[in-house]
Design a protein around this motif. Structure first.
Motif, mmCIF file in Angstrom:
data_model
loop_
_atom_site.group_PDB
_atom_site.id
_atom_site.type_symbol
_atom_site.label_atom_id
_atom_site.label_comp_id
_atom_site.label_asym_id
_atom_site.label_seq_id
_atom_site.Cartn_x
_atom_site.Cartn_y
_atom_site.Cartn_z
ATOM 1 N N ASP A 203 0.836 -1.204 0.000
ATOM 2 C CA ASP A 203 0.000 0.000 0.000
ATOM 3 C C ASP A 203 0.872 1.255 0.000
ATOM 4 O OD1 ASP A 203 -2.295 -1.516 -0.048
ATOM 5 O OD2 ASP A 203 -2.675 -1.354 2.107
ATOM 6 N N SER A 204 1.922 1.258 0.819
ATOM 7 C CA SER A 204 2.784 2.448 0.856
ATOM 8 C C SER A 204 3.556 2.614 -0.452
ATOM 9 C CB SER A 204 3.733 2.418 2.063
ATOM 10 O OG SER A 204 4.621 1.336 1.976
ATOM 11 N N GLY A 205 3.884 1.511 -1.117
ATOM 12 C CA GLY A 205 4.521 1.586 -2.433
ATOM 13 C C GLY A 205 3.579 2.177 -3.468
ATOM 14 N N GLY A 206 2.323 1.785 -3.401
ATOM 15 C CA GLY A 206 1.306 2.358 -4.295
ATOM 16 C C GLY A 206 1.125 3.844 -4.040
ATOM 17 N N GLU A 207 1.144 4.219 -2.774
ATOM 18 C CA GLU A 207 1.037 5.641 -2.427
ATOM 19 C C GLU A 207 2.254 6.418 -2.928
ATOM 20 O OE1 GLU A 207 0.478 5.624 1.825
ATOM 21 O OE2 GLU A 207 -1.488 4.652 1.632
ATOM 22 N N GLU A 208 3.444 5.821 -2.797
ATOM 23 C CA GLU A 208 4.659 6.486 -3.293
ATOM 24 C C GLU A 208 4.601 6.652 -4.803
ATOM 25 O OE1 GLU A 208 8.354 8.136 -4.165
ATOM 26 O OE2 GLU A 208 7.071 8.266 -2.408
ATOM 27 N N LEU A 209 4.144 5.627 -5.495
ATOM 28 C CA LEU A 209 4.020 5.725 -6.948
ATOM 29 C C LEU A 209 3.001 6.804 -7.309
ATOM 30 C CD1 LEU A 209 4.806 4.702 -9.743
ATOM 31 C CD2 LEU A 209 3.091 2.896 -9.492
ATOM 32 N N GLN A 210 1.907 6.826 -6.619
ATOM 33 C CA GLN A 210 0.872 7.838 -6.875
ATOM 34 C C GLN A 210 1.411 9.242 -6.586
ATOM 35 O OE1 GLN A 210 -2.779 7.018 -4.831
ATOM 36 N NE2 GLN A 210 -3.939 8.449 -6.089
ATOM 37 N N ARG A 211 2.184 9.409 -5.511
ATOM 38 C CA ARG A 211 2.776 10.707 -5.180
ATOM 39 C C ARG A 211 3.704 11.151 -6.299
ATOM 40 N NH1 ARG A 211 7.305 12.835 -4.324
ATOM 41 N NH2 ARG A 211 8.404 10.858 -4.402
ATOM 42 N N TRP A 212 4.559 10.234 -6.746
ATOM 43 C CA TRP A 212 5.518 10.558 -7.806
ATOM 44 C C TRP A 212 4.799 10.891 -9.108
ATOM 45 C CZ3 TRP A 212 6.756 8.108 -12.428
ATOM 46 C CH2 TRP A 212 7.878 8.624 -13.070
ATOM 47 N N LEU A 213 3.740 10.135 -9.420
ATOM 48 C CA LEU A 213 2.987 10.386 -10.645
ATOM 49 C C LEU A 213 2.322 11.760 -10.642
ATOM 50 C CD1 LEU A 213 1.383 6.865 -11.172
ATOM 51 C CD2 LEU A 213 3.058 7.961 -12.675
ATOM 52 N N SER A 214 2.043 12.288 -9.464
ATOM 53 C CA SER A 214 1.387 13.594 -9.373
ATOM 54 C C SER A 214 2.353 14.758 -9.619
ATOM 55 C CB SER A 214 0.725 13.766 -8.000
ATOM 56 O OG SER A 214 1.715 13.932 -6.992
ATOM 57 N N LEU A 215 3.654 14.482 -9.608
ATOM 58 C CA LEU A 215 4.650 15.527 -9.853
ATOM 59 C C LEU A 215 4.771 15.785 -11.354
ATOM 60 C CD1 LEU A 215 7.466 14.268 -7.446
ATOM 61 C CD2 LEU A 215 5.785 16.075 -7.002
ATOM 62 N N PRO A 216 5.038 17.029 -11.748
ATOM 63 C CA PRO A 216 5.209 17.294 -13.182
ATOM 64 C C PRO A 216 6.473 16.626 -13.720
ATOM 65 C CG PRO A 216 5.591 19.301 -11.897
ATOM 66 C CD PRO A 216 5.158 18.231 -10.932
ATOM 67 N N ALA A 217 6.374 16.094 -14.911
ATOM 68 C CA ALA A 217 7.523 15.456 -15.555
ATOM 69 C C ALA A 217 8.380 16.525 -16.227
ATOM 70 C CB ALA A 217 7.055 14.434 -16.585
ATOM 71 N N LYS A 218 9.674 16.291 -16.240
ATOM 72 C CA LYS A 218 10.583 17.193 -16.940
ATOM 73 C C LYS A 218 10.455 16.966 -18.441
ATOM 74 C CE LYS A 218 14.066 17.415 -13.318
ATOM 75 N NZ LYS A 218 15.458 17.112 -12.953
ATOM 76 N N GLU A 219 10.716 18.014 -19.197
ATOM 77 C CA GLU A 219 10.707 17.919 -20.653
ATOM 78 C C GLU A 219 11.806 16.964 -21.112
ATOM 79 O OE1 GLU A 219 11.798 20.775 -24.462
ATOM 80 O OE2 GLU A 219 11.690 21.651 -22.471
ATOM 81 N N MET A 220 11.475 16.154 -22.108
ATOM 82 C CA MET A 220 12.457 15.219 -22.650
ATOM 83 C C MET A 220 13.522 15.992 -23.422
ATOM 84 S SD MET A 220 11.989 12.144 -25.406
ATOM 85 C CE MET A 220 11.893 13.164 -26.857
ATOM 86 N N LYS A 221 14.751 15.635 -23.199
ATOM 87 C CA LYS A 221 15.873 16.217 -23.932
ATOM 88 C C LYS A 221 16.618 15.079 -24.615
ATOM 89 C CE LYS A 221 15.572 20.409 -22.107
ATOM 90 N NZ LYS A 221 15.261 21.602 -22.814
ATOM 91 N N ILE A 222 16.927 15.283 -25.885
ATOM 92 C CA ILE A 222 17.697 14.282 -26.615
ATOM 93 C C ILE A 222 19.161 14.653 -26.516
ATOM 94 C CG2 ILE A 222 18.180 13.282 -28.886
ATOM 95 C CD1 ILE A 222 15.257 13.786 -29.595
ATOM 96 N N LYS A 223 19.975 13.687 -26.161
ATOM 97 C CA LYS A 223 21.417 13.878 -26.080
ATOM 98 C C LYS A 223 22.039 12.787 -26.943
ATOM 99 C CE LYS A 223 24.600 15.035 -22.380
ATOM 100 N NZ LYS A 223 24.792 15.012 -20.931
ATOM 101 N N ASP A 224 22.381 13.154 -28.183
ATOM 102 C CA ASP A 224 22.794 12.164 -29.163
ATOM 103 C C ASP A 224 24.099 12.603 -29.825
ATOM 104 O OD1 ASP A 224 23.086 10.610 -31.534
ATOM 105 O OD2 ASP A 224 20.930 10.240 -31.585
#
Length: 181
Positions: free
Chosen positions: A73-94
């Motif tokens: 349950d706490s792992g599910g809550e941690e995943l849910q907490r993390w999912l609620s944070l904004p994701a950083k823009e993808m940057k290509i490094k090639d």
């Protein structure tokens, strides 16, 4: 993103052993978030120590015992907490794109050689992605529903590889004609 959250997301779909997770990881998340075997096991230990996953020991005949992990349950809550944070823009490094960008100091032959090597790898990636997509489509509707969002990430990977290969053909034509610098 962190490897911890990738593993939590995978275990949230379906429990599994470390070996199962590595296989699933290599056929999915590793295409856009690479990690080593050792890193995965290190993170599983950390997740278990934090109480985010639970491991059930399974005795095996003729093989070493294994642990089957599942999200708590706490792992599910941690995943849910993390999912609620904004994701950083993808940057290509090639590195290859830098070579193309600065290619006026190279020769078309050198760039073509590198381009062909890159094309082979992208064609292999595309074939792998399409095989995985085919296998996912063979799942029962209920099981496929569990993988609907991972399937969406796979579709983006397929489109990326197709677009990259289309771009590489244009670049190959440009280099072959000598229409540079």
């Amino acid at each position: 993103m962190s490897l911890k959250h990738a593993l939590l997301a995978m275990l949230d779909i379906d429990k599994g052993s470390g070996y199962d997770l590595i296989k699933r990881f290599d056929q999915s998340v590793a295409f856009f978030w690479p990690s080593s075997f050792q890193q995965v096991y290190k993170e599983l230990t950390w997740l278990e120590d934090k109480g985010f996953i639970l491991a059930e020991a399974v005795n095996q005949q003729g093989k070493p015992d294994k642990k089957i992990y599942q999200v708590t349950d706490s792992g599910g809550e941690e995943l849910q907490r993390w999912l609620s944070l904004p994701a950083k823009e993808m940057k290509i490094k090639d590195t290859f794109l830098i070579k193309v960008f600065g290619g006026q100091r190279s020769t078309p032959e050198q760039l073509l050689e590198d381009l062909h090597r890159q094309q082979r790898q992208h064609k292999e990636n595309l074939a792998s992605y399409k095989t995985i997509a085919h296998n996912l489509k063979q799942l029962s509707p209920a099981k496929f529903k569990q993988y609907a969002l991972p399937y969406q990430t796979l579709k983006l990977g397929i489109r990326f590889e197709e677009t990259w290969l289309e771009w590489s053909e244009e670049t190959e034509l440009l280099l072959s004609r000598g229409d540079i610098g």
